[in-house]
Design a protein around this motif. Structure first.
Motif, short mmCIF file in Angstrom:
data_model
loop_
_atom_site.label_atom_id
_atom_site.label_comp_id
_atom_site.label_asym_id
_atom_site.label_seq_id
_atom_site.Cartn_x
_atom_site.Cartn_y
_atom_site.Cartn_z
N LEU A 8 -7.91 1.80 -3.07
CA LEU A 8 -7.62 3.07 -2.37
C LEU A 8 -7.69 2.88 -0.85
N LEU A 9 -8.70 2.16 -0.37
CA LEU A 9 -8.82 1.97 1.09
C LEU A 9 -7.63 1.20 1.65
N ARG A 10 -7.21 0.20 0.92
CA ARG A 10 -6.05 -0.56 1.42
C ARG A 10 -4.80 0.33 1.44
N ALA A 11 -4.67 1.15 0.42
CA ALA A 11 -3.50 2.06 0.38
C ALA A 11 -3.57 3.06 1.54
N LEU A 12 -4.78 3.54 1.84
CA LEU A 12 -4.93 4.48 2.97
C LEU A 12 -4.61 3.80 4.30
N ALA A 40 -2.51 1.37 4.47
CA ALA A 40 -1.06 1.14 4.42
C ALA A 40 -0.28 2.37 4.90
N ILE A 41 -0.81 3.56 4.65
CA ILE A 41 -0.06 4.75 5.08
C ILE A 41 -0.54 5.25 6.45
N GLY A 42 -1.36 4.46 7.11
CA GLY A 42 -1.66 4.74 8.52
C GLY A 42 -2.83 5.68 8.75
N LEU A 43 -3.67 5.91 7.73
CA LEU A 43 -4.81 6.81 7.95
C LEU A 43 -6.10 6.05 8.28
N LEU A 44 -6.15 4.75 7.93
CA LEU A 44 -7.32 3.91 8.25
C LEU A 44 -6.85 2.66 8.97
N HIS A 45 -7.78 2.07 9.74
CA HIS A 45 -7.59 0.73 10.31
C HIS A 45 -8.53 -0.20 9.58
N THR A 46 -8.15 -1.45 9.43
CA THR A 46 -9.09 -2.43 8.90
C THR A 46 -8.95 -3.76 9.63
N ASP A 47 -10.10 -4.44 9.78
CA ASP A 47 -10.05 -5.81 10.32
C ASP A 47 -10.10 -6.80 9.16
N GLY A 48 -9.94 -6.30 7.94
CA GLY A 48 -9.98 -7.15 6.76
C GLY A 48 -11.33 -7.04 6.06
N LEU A 73 -3.46 10.25 -0.68
CA LEU A 73 -4.12 11.20 0.21
C LEU A 73 -5.02 12.15 -0.57
N CYS A 74 -4.51 12.66 -1.69
CA CYS A 74 -5.31 13.61 -2.50
C CYS A 74 -6.55 12.94 -3.06
N ALA A 75 -6.40 11.71 -3.56
CA ALA A 75 -7.56 11.02 -4.13
C ALA A 75 -8.63 10.84 -3.06
N ALA A 76 -8.20 10.47 -1.85
CA ALA A 76 -9.17 10.27 -0.76
C ALA A 76 -9.88 11.58 -0.42
N LEU A 77 -9.15 12.69 -0.46
CA LEU A 77 -9.78 13.98 -0.19
C LEU A 77 -10.74 14.35 -1.32
N ASP A 78 -10.29 14.16 -2.56
CA ASP A 78 -11.14 14.51 -3.70
C ASP A 78 -12.45 13.73 -3.68
N LEU A 79 -12.38 12.46 -3.24
CA LEU A 79 -13.56 11.59 -3.28
C LEU A 79 -14.35 11.62 -1.97
N ALA A 80 -13.90 12.42 -1.01
CA ALA A 80 -14.57 12.54 0.30
C ALA A 80 -14.64 11.20 1.03
N VAL A 81 -13.57 10.40 0.91
CA VAL A 81 -13.53 9.09 1.56
C VAL A 81 -13.61 9.23 3.09
N ALA A 95 11.69 8.56 -2.96
CA ALA A 95 11.17 8.64 -4.32
C ALA A 95 9.68 8.31 -4.37
N GLN A 96 9.24 7.47 -3.44
CA GLN A 96 7.85 7.03 -3.51
C GLN A 96 6.90 7.90 -2.68
N ALA A 97 7.41 9.00 -2.15
CA ALA A 97 6.54 9.91 -1.40
C ALA A 97 5.38 10.38 -2.28
N VAL A 98 5.61 10.43 -3.58
CA VAL A 98 4.58 10.87 -4.51
C VAL A 98 3.35 9.95 -4.44
N ARG A 99 3.57 8.66 -4.13
CA ARG A 99 2.43 7.73 -4.04
C ARG A 99 1.57 8.06 -2.83
N ARG A 100 2.21 8.34 -1.72
CA ARG A 100 1.46 8.69 -0.51
C ARG A 100 0.63 9.95 -0.76
N ALA A 101 1.30 10.94 -1.38
CA ALA A 101 0.59 12.19 -1.66
C ALA A 101 -0.59 11.95 -2.60
#
Ligand SMILES: C[S@@+](CC[C@H](N)C(=O)[O-])C[C@H]1O[C@@H](n2cnc3c(N)ncnc32)[C@H](O)[C@@H]1O
Length: 342
Positions: free
Chosen positions: A63-67, A69-77, A27-35, A18-24
């Motif tokens: 947004l960065l934390r969510a990205l 969370a879904i495995g598209l970015l790494h962060t050291d905090g 992802l779309c917001a990051a593409l729209d904003l050229a993150v 049900a929550q696949a919509v959040r991942r999508a």
């Protein structure tokens, strides 16, 4: 039925579905904003990127934390960077950039349609006034501009399958109805210098098809005819008629009408090529794509669905074509059917 193929269903797997919509959405917001573009040169801090992209610092951080969370970015905090591989597919300067296709895959058109699926189920067809069958529907223009990565592969497959039959034919008149980008007909034309193609679609889509024909160097052998493929005069006769990725918009009855129309303009020694997502009714779990696609067609068209291969065989036989040969490519959910006019 292969029960082992079905994962255990519990509350957690359902919630994830049900929550696949959040991942999508993320992802779309990051593409729209050229993150992803903003990180192409290396790690950045959230507030730096927010400044660079002219967005709110709090919005950027969430947004960065969510990205991450879904495995598209790494962060050291403190700083964020792309995980290996993301630069190839999600940074717009990469030759393999996949963002435009992803953006289409979760376009607002599809979201709007699926958001009203329950109403479509009640009615047995779309409840949208503007839907996939609306003349000059803007989504088809977007799709024509950004063909899926499967398109050139299947267009090449079509050209390969036809090559022995075309060899030695002095003439190859091709009709491609609902051509979209036009790449199926144009690929055949590029392979065979004797080919001439008439491509039919709505006027807004044909403006994009014209650009593709120019890019592929076949524009001088292409005629573009704007209008409804069900009632626009199709001219002809043709050696090859193509109808790709559109018959699933319609009921079997409407497909019959279309195939008859194509049979009428196909020469007695001619052929038809169909490309479609085909469903197998026996076990949807073993081949989910066509069934999810049928759900989209239910929400987005009046009577469309993924028809089965057997149904295509029956419809071809009923409309003046022979038994089709069926072709596919590993990992591509589309089937190519080629049948002789009989
Ligand atoms: C999914 S796209 C397929 C495009 C292309 N043939 C392909 O295989 O990728 C469907 C196309 O059918 C066109 N289309 C749908 N109904 C049509 C109609 N009644 N007359 C003409 N074009 C139509 C749309 O404009 C769109 O370009």
């Amino acid at each position: 039925l292969t029960e082992t193929a079905v994962p255990t269903i519990d509350e957690f797997t359902l919630l994830e579905m049900a929550q696949a919509v959040r991942r999508a959405g993320v992802l779309c917001a990051a593409l729209d904003l050229a993150v992803f573009d903003g990180m192409a040169d290396g790690p950045v801090e959230s507030h730096e990127l927010a400044r660079q992209l002219h967005v709110h610092p709090r919005g950027m951080l969430v947004l960065l934390r969510a990205l991450a969370a879904i495995g598209l970015l790494h962060t050291d905090g403190a700083r964020y960077r792309l995980v290996p591989g993301v630069d190839r597919v999600l940074v717009s300067s990469s030759p393999d950039f996949f963002g435009e296709t992803l953006r289409l895959a979760v376009s607002r058109y599809e979201w709007d349609a699926l958001g009203r699926l329950s109403e479509a189920v009640r009615r047995g067809g779309t409840v949208l006034d503007e839907n996939a069958e609306t003349p000059e529907y803007p989504f088809w223009e977007d799709l024509a501009r950004t063909p899926t990565p499967h398109t050139p592969l299947v267009a090449d497959l079509l050209a390969d399958v036809l090559a022995p039959w075309v060899a030695g034919r002095p003439r190859l008149e091709v009709l491609d109805v609902a051509c979209g980008h036009g790449l199926y007909g144009f690929t055949v034309a590029r392979r065979h210098p004797q080919a001439r193609v008439r491509s039919v679609d709505w006027a807004n889509v044909l403006r994009v098809a014209r650009e593709h024909a120019g890019r592929l160097g076949v524009l001088d052998r292409v005629e573009l005819t704007a209008g409804d493929m069900f009632d626009t005069p199709l001219g002809g006769p043709y050696d090859l008629t193509l109808v790709t990725n559109v018959l699933h918009h319609f009921s079997a009855e409407r497909v019959t009408v279309m195939l008859r129309r194509l049979a009428d303009v196909t020469r007695p020694d001619g052929r038809i090529g169909i490309v479609a997502i085909t469903a197998d009714a026996r076990d949807p779990a073993s081949d989910p794509v066509p069934h999810l696609f049928s759900a989209l067609m239910l929400a987005w068209t009046h009577e469309g669905e993924s028809h089965s291969l057997d149904r295509y065989r029956e419809l071809l036989a009923a409309t003046g074509f022979g038994e089709p040969t069926v072709h596919g490519l590993q990992g591509v959910p589309l089937r190519l059917l080629v049948a002789d006019r009989v």
